[in-house]
Every structure is written in structure tokens, then in C-alpha cells.
Motif scaffolding. Structure first.
Motif, short mmCIF file in Angstrom:
data_model
loop_
_atom_site.label_atom_id
_atom_site.label_comp_id
_atom_site.label_asym_id
_atom_site.label_seq_id
_atom_site.Cartn_x
_atom_site.Cartn_y
_atom_site.Cartn_z
N THR A 71 76.92 64.21 20.37
CA THR A 71 75.64 63.32 19.72
C THR A 71 75.53 64.64 18.33
O THR A 71 75.01 65.47 18.64
N LYS A 90 71.88 59.73 24.77
CA LYS A 90 70.20 60.17 25.45
C LYS A 90 69.74 59.25 23.34
O LYS A 90 68.31 59.12 22.90
N VAL A 91 70.30 60.24 23.07
CA VAL A 91 70.30 60.97 21.64
C VAL A 91 70.54 59.48 20.91
O VAL A 91 72.12 59.56 20.66
N THR A 92 69.74 58.70 19.65
CA THR A 92 70.40 57.66 18.90
C THR A 92 69.32 57.45 17.58
O THR A 92 68.32 58.15 17.79
N GLU A 94 68.17 55.27 16.86
CA GLU A 94 66.79 54.74 16.72
C GLU A 94 65.57 55.57 17.48
O GLU A 94 64.46 55.44 17.90
N SER A 95 65.94 56.32 18.24
CA SER A 95 64.90 57.21 19.28
C SER A 95 64.76 58.14 18.51
O SER A 95 63.40 58.24 18.62
N LEU A 96 65.37 58.94 17.34
CA LEU A 96 64.48 59.57 16.81
C LEU A 96 63.44 59.17 15.92
O LEU A 96 62.53 60.24 15.59
N LYS A 98 61.73 56.71 16.12
CA LYS A 98 60.77 56.69 17.34
C LYS A 98 59.91 58.20 17.85
O LYS A 98 58.86 57.74 18.17
N GLY A 100 61.44 61.19 18.85
CA GLY A 100 61.88 61.84 20.34
C GLY A 100 63.46 62.20 20.32
O GLY A 100 64.44 61.11 19.51
N ARG A 101 64.25 62.73 21.15
CA ARG A 101 65.21 62.83 21.63
C ARG A 101 66.05 62.30 22.90
O ARG A 101 66.67 62.24 23.28
N SER A 102 64.46 61.44 23.08
CA SER A 102 64.55 60.97 24.64
C SER A 102 64.47 59.67 25.19
O SER A 102 64.89 58.83 23.81
#
Length: 102
Positions: A71, A90-92, A94-96, A98, A100-102
Motif C-alpha cells: 500500500t 489494513k490501510v485504505t 477510507e481508513s485514512l 477516518k 488512522g492507519r488501522s
């Protein structure tokens, strides 16, 4: 020079040992013989080219020779994670978004 973590070797190695192989998570059509020429061409030639988070397929060419996923942020070139084939990132984007990296 980048130092890339090989999830199979368990070590950070110099970028020169690795080769990028394009976009990760591309699903081959289940019945290629039933695809139209347009559908087959789309599978073979068209890939995402995002500005930001991108999941890529790499190979540890002069090391263990195994394929794995990376990634990477295409603007900063920062590698955010590496993970084995068959695993999900784990990193997308969408997650960033929100926070965070998890």
C-alpha cells in the motif's frame, strides 16, 4: 532509496531488490472464453491510477522471489504497509479518511 519490508523474508531491503508489477487485487474473469472483446481488453489493459492511496503488486526479485502487496501513497511515494498475497490491506483511503492507519 526506499527500504521495503518483505513480509516473507521479514526484513527491510533496498528498493533495487524489488520490482513493481502493477495494481494489486485484480480478479481474472471466471470464464474468459465468455467475455466480450471489450471486457477482456478492460481486464488486460485498464488499471486504476489514483492520486493518493494505491495497492500494488510487487515481487522480491533478488530475494525470496515471492509476490506480495504494497500500500503506497502515489503523491509522497510513502509505503504505508506490505502484506502477503491473499491478505487484505489494513490501510485504505477510507481508513485514512477516518483518521488512522488501522
Amino acid at each position: 532509496m526506499l527500504h521495503i519490508f518483505c513480509p516473507y523474508c521479514g526484513e527491510h531491503r533496498e528498493e533495487a531488490e524489488f520490482r513493481p508489477k502493477g495494481q494489486a487485487h485484480i480478479a481474472r474473469p471466471l470464464s474468459p472464453e465468455q467475455c466480450s472483446d471489450e471486457e477482456w481488453a478492460d481486464y488486460l489493459f485498464f488499471r486504476d491510477n489514483p492520486r493518493g492511496i494505491h495497492h500494488e503488486l510487487w515481487v522480491h526479485a533478488t530475494g525470496c522471489r515471492k509476490f506480495f502487496n504494497v500500500t503506497r501513497h502515489t503523491v509522497s511515494y510513502e509505503i504505508l504497509e506490505t502484506y502477503k498475497m491473499g491478505e487484505k490491506p489494513k490501510v485504505t483511503a477510507e481508513s485514512l479518511a477516518k483518521g488512522g492507519r488501522s
